[in-house]
Design a protein around this motif. Structure first.
Motif, PDB file in Angstrom:
ATOM      1  N   THR A   1      17.936   0.878   0.055  1.00  0.00           N
ATOM      2  CA  THR A   1      17.661   1.935   1.324  1.00  0.00           C
ATOM      3  C   THR A   1      16.543   2.932   1.068  1.00  0.00           C
ATOM      4  O   THR A   1      15.811   3.198   1.991  1.00  0.00           O
ATOM      5  N   GLN A   2      16.424   3.259  -0.209  1.00  0.00           N
ATOM      6  CA  GLN A   2      15.395   4.320  -0.708  1.00  0.00           C
ATOM      7  C   GLN A   2      14.128   3.397  -0.598  1.00  0.00           C
ATOM      8  O   GLN A   2      13.440   4.018  -0.314  1.00  0.00           O
ATOM      9  N   ILE A   3      14.015   2.301  -0.823  1.00  0.00           N
ATOM     10  CA  ILE A   3      12.804   1.632  -0.823  1.00  0.00           C
ATOM     11  C   ILE A   3      12.377   1.378   0.691  1.00  0.00           C
ATOM     12  O   ILE A   3      11.030   1.839   0.615  1.00  0.00           O
ATOM     13  N   ASP A   4      13.075   1.346   1.429  1.00  0.00           N
ATOM     14  CA  ASP A   4      12.662   1.287   3.018  1.00  0.00           C
ATOM     15  C   ASP A   4      11.976   2.680   3.341  1.00  0.00           C
ATOM     16  O   ASP A   4      11.137   2.549   3.969  1.00  0.00           O
ATOM     17  N   ASN A   5      12.452   3.715   2.709  1.00  0.00           N
ATOM     18  CA  ASN A   5      12.023   4.951   3.178  1.00  0.00           C
ATOM     19  C   ASN A   5      10.552   5.323   2.510  1.00  0.00           C
ATOM     20  O   ASN A   5       9.819   6.177   2.981  1.00  0.00           O
ATOM     21  N   LEU A   6      10.414   4.319   1.342  1.00  0.00           N
ATOM     22  CA  LEU A   6       9.144   4.943   0.487  1.00  0.00           C
ATOM     23  C   LEU A   6       7.903   4.459   1.427  1.00  0.00           C
ATOM     24  O   LEU A   6       6.855   4.904   0.963  1.00  0.00           O
ATOM     25  N   ILE A   7       8.108   3.778   2.332  1.00  0.00           N
ATOM     26  CA  ILE A   7       6.948   3.236   3.084  1.00  0.00           C
ATOM     27  C   ILE A   7       6.239   4.464   3.859  1.00  0.00           C
ATOM     28  O   ILE A   7       5.048   4.450   3.853  1.00  0.00           O
ATOM     29  N   GLU A   8       7.161   5.380   3.939  1.00  0.00           N
ATOM     30  CA  GLU A   8       6.390   6.634   4.627  1.00  0.00           C
ATOM     31  C   GLU A   8       5.467   7.345   3.581  1.00  0.00           C
ATOM     32  O   GLU A   8       4.808   8.181   3.846  1.00  0.00           O
ATOM     33  N   PHE A   9       5.711   7.151   2.330  1.00  0.00           N
ATOM     34  CA  PHE A   9       4.751   7.590   1.358  1.00  0.00           C
ATOM     35  C   PHE A   9       3.644   6.871   1.074  1.00  0.00           C
ATOM     36  O   PHE A   9       2.627   7.110   0.165  1.00  0.00           O
ATOM     37  N   ASP A  10       3.552   5.731   1.517  1.00  0.00           N
ATOM     38  CA  ASP A  10       2.645   4.815   1.344  1.00  0.00           C
ATOM     39  C   ASP A  10       1.192   5.374   2.102  1.00  0.00           C
ATOM     40  O   ASP A  10       1.214   5.147   3.273  1.00  0.00           O
ATOM     41  N   SER A  11       0.278   5.705   1.432  1.00  0.00           N
ATOM     42  CA  SER A  11      -0.673   6.523   2.002  1.00  0.00           C
ATOM     43  C   SER A  11      -2.105   5.583   2.276  1.00  0.00           C
ATOM     44  O   SER A  11      -3.060   5.965   2.728  1.00  0.00           O
ATOM     45  N   ASN A  12      -1.887   4.137   1.870  1.00  0.00           N
ATOM     46  CA  ASN A  12      -2.989   3.197   2.208  1.00  0.00           C
ATOM     47  C   ASN A  12      -3.202   3.093   3.564  1.00  0.00           C
ATOM     48  O   ASN A  12      -2.474   3.154   4.476  1.00  0.00           O
ATOM     49  N   GLN A  13      -4.369   2.676   3.858  1.00  0.00           N
ATOM     50  CA  GLN A  13      -4.613   2.387   5.260  1.00  0.00           C
ATOM     51  C   GLN A  13      -4.912   0.812   5.199  1.00  0.00           C
ATOM     52  O   GLN A  13      -5.582   0.388   4.499  1.00  0.00           O
ATOM     53  N   TYR A  14      -4.334   0.129   6.303  1.00  0.00           N
ATOM     54  CA  TYR A  14      -4.462  -1.491   6.172  1.00  0.00           C
ATOM     55  C   TYR A  14      -5.052  -1.784   7.371  1.00  0.00           C
ATOM     56  O   TYR A  14      -5.032  -1.288   8.377  1.00  0.00           O
TER      57      TYR A  14
ATOM     58  N   GLN B   1      -1.049 -16.307  13.596  1.00  0.00           N
ATOM     59  CA  GLN B   1      -1.406 -16.362  12.060  1.00  0.00           C
ATOM     60  C   GLN B   1      -2.342 -15.091  11.841  1.00  0.00           C
ATOM     61  O   GLN B   1      -3.022 -14.573  12.689  1.00  0.00           O
ATOM     62  N   TYR B   2      -1.915 -14.348  10.728  1.00  0.00           N
ATOM     63  CA  TYR B   2      -2.623 -13.114  10.701  1.00  0.00           C
ATOM     64  C   TYR B   2      -2.904 -12.631   9.089  1.00  0.00           C
ATOM     65  O   TYR B   2      -2.630 -13.504   8.282  1.00  0.00           O
ATOM     66  N   ASP B   3      -3.728 -11.883   9.036  1.00  0.00           N
ATOM     67  CA  ASP B   3      -4.208 -11.402   7.430  1.00  0.00           C
ATOM     68  C   ASP B   3      -4.195  -9.942   7.406  1.00  0.00           C
ATOM     69  O   ASP B   3      -4.747  -9.163   8.379  1.00  0.00           O
ATOM     70  N   ILE B   4      -3.693  -9.391   6.421  1.00  0.00           N
ATOM     71  CA  ILE B   4      -3.704  -7.761   6.063  1.00  0.00           C
ATOM     72  C   ILE B   4      -4.378  -7.562   4.850  1.00  0.00           C
ATOM     73  O   ILE B   4      -4.170  -8.243   3.672  1.00  0.00           O
ATOM     74  N   SER B   5      -5.271  -6.482   5.014  1.00  0.00           N
ATOM     75  CA  SER B   5      -5.813  -6.146   3.627  1.00  0.00           C
ATOM     76  C   SER B   5      -5.586  -4.631   3.607  1.00  0.00           C
ATOM     77  O   SER B   5      -5.928  -3.903   4.493  1.00  0.00           O
ATOM     78  N   PRO B   6      -5.484  -4.011   2.313  1.00  0.00           N
ATOM     79  CA  PRO B   6      -5.186  -4.740   1.102  1.00  0.00           C
ATOM     80  C   PRO B   6      -3.901  -5.362   1.183  1.00  0.00           C
ATOM     81  O   PRO B   6      -3.235  -5.414   2.128  1.00  0.00           O
ATOM     82  N   ASP B   7      -3.320  -6.039   0.210  1.00  0.00           N
ATOM     83  CA  ASP B   7      -2.059  -6.658   0.195  1.00  0.00           C
ATOM     84  C   ASP B   7      -0.933  -5.747   0.765  1.00  0.00           C
ATOM     85  O   ASP B   7      -0.750  -4.743   0.223  1.00  0.00           O
ATOM     86  N   PHE B   8      -0.322  -6.417   1.502  1.00  0.00           N
ATOM     87  CA  PHE B   8       0.695  -5.661   2.273  1.00  0.00           C
ATOM     88  C   PHE B   8       2.274  -6.078   1.989  1.00  0.00           C
ATOM     89  O   PHE B   8       2.634  -7.091   2.301  1.00  0.00           O
ATOM     90  N   ASN B   9       2.978  -5.243   1.405  1.00  0.00           N
ATOM     91  CA  ASN B   9       4.179  -5.865   0.764  1.00  0.00           C
ATOM     92  C   ASN B   9       5.554  -5.408   1.395  1.00  0.00           C
ATOM     93  O   ASN B   9       6.641  -5.771   1.027  1.00  0.00           O
ATOM     94  N   TRP B  10       5.505  -4.643   2.381  1.00  0.00           N
ATOM     95  CA  TRP B  10       6.576  -3.999   3.125  1.00  0.00           C
ATOM     96  C   TRP B  10       7.195  -5.088   4.155  1.00  0.00           C
ATOM     97  O   TRP B  10       6.263  -5.811   4.862  1.00  0.00           O
TER      98      TRP B  10
END
Ligand SMILES: [Zn+2]
Length: 115
Positions: free
Chosen positions: A32-45, A106-115
């Motif tokens: 559950t905490q991991i799920d919330n952590l996405i909000e702290f991901d400051s990368n732009q994809y 079919q899609y591609d995301i950069s940088p690698d997107f792990n969510w």
């Protein structure tokens, strides 16, 4: 910054003024905490729709919904041009990824997107 263990992109995590980097894969956090952590991901994809030769009408419909275009334009995206979206934050990227997967696009995301 990459994780030393698994080489995934680390996430910048700000807690009480302290900046920490954590790995979304290795860190032993409850799910559950991991799920919330996405909000702290400051990368732009950057998400790209890839071209495909074999598609059906439902895929055209999904593309036209996602891109806000008509079927003719959706057809061109799927057959010829693909589409690159402007950079998005992690939450937006996850929403878009979900839609693309539902439509089997079919899609591609950069940088690698792990969510
Ligand atoms: Zn890791």
């Amino acid at each position: 910054m990459k994780c030393k263990k698994c080489n995934n992109e680390m996430i910048k995590y700000v807690a009480g003024g302290d900046v920490e980097y954590i790995c979304p894969v290795c860190d032993e956090e409850p799910a559950t905490q991991i799920d919330n952590l996405i909000e702290f991901d400051s990368n732009q994809y950057i998400v790209k729709i890839l071209t495909i030769s074999d598609y059906d009408k439902s895929m055209l419909k999904i593309i036209s919904q996602i891109c806000g275009c008509n079927f003719l334009e959706a057809k061109r995206i799927l057959e010829e041009t693909g589409k690159e979206f402007k950079p998005m934050d992690a939450l937006e990227t996850r929403n878009l990824k979900k839609k693309l997967e539902e439509g089997k696009v079919q899609y591609d995301i950069s940088p690698d997107f792990n969510w």
